[in-house]
Write an enzyme that holds these catalytic residues in place. Structure first.
Site: not given
Ligand code: RTP
Ligand code: MG
Length: 140
Positions: A11, A51, A114, A117, A128
């Site tokens: 991320k 998302y 965080n 993913h 995905e």
């Protein structure tokens, strides 16, 4: 256990801090092979679509803005039980609850920022991976 593939995203909080190599070392040390990898900058529309499952959650807008804020590295990881193994290496969503040695314990800034993913099940992994990669890009 079967050989699986899972979708991983490094991320923006992690790419910004130059942590791609350190995070990839964690994957490789855990026996996960990086079979596809590319650095991209998601548009808000693309991040929103990825998302979409969270669209009714209070953090959705913030999550989409964050994921489109700076480049990410999208990857396919392969290995025995790769989906669960990747989530183990990532650690809990909230870094305050993540185990020692996990990516989120070491690198995540907050529950939102965080660092990584990872797909959460075989069906989502398939969807995905197809969202980001064509068959030609998956070298195995
Ligand atoms: P991911 O999908 O990114 O691998 O993370 P996850 O399964 O551990 O967590 P999930 O519940 O699917 O949430 C997706 C991402 O949304 C952000 N989030 N923010 N502010 C908040 O309370 C909150 N909760 C979740 C995180 O970036 C989380 O990874
Ligand atoms: Mg999730």
């Amino acid at each position: 256990m079967a050989i699986e593939r899972t979708l991983s995203i490094i991320k923006p909080d992690a790419t910004r801090r130059n942590l791609t190599g350190k995070i990839n070392a964690k994957f490789e040390d855990a026996g996960l092979r990086i079979v596809a990898s590319k650095r991209i900058h998601l548009s808000p529309a693309q991040a929103g679509k990825f998302y979409e499952v969270h669209k009714d959650r209070p953090f959705y807008g913030e999550l989409v803005d964050f994921m489109a804020s700076e480049p990410v590295v999208v990857q396919v990881l392969e290995g025995e039980g790769a989906i669960a193994k990747n989530r183990e290496v990532m650690g809990a969503t909230n870094p305050a609850q993540a185990d020692e040695g996990t990516i989120r314990k070491e690198f995540a800034l907050s529950v939102g920022e965080n660092s990584v993913h990872g797909s959460d099940a075989p069906e989502t992994a398939k969807e995905e991976i197809a969202f980001f990669f064509s068959g030609l890009e998956l070298v195995g």
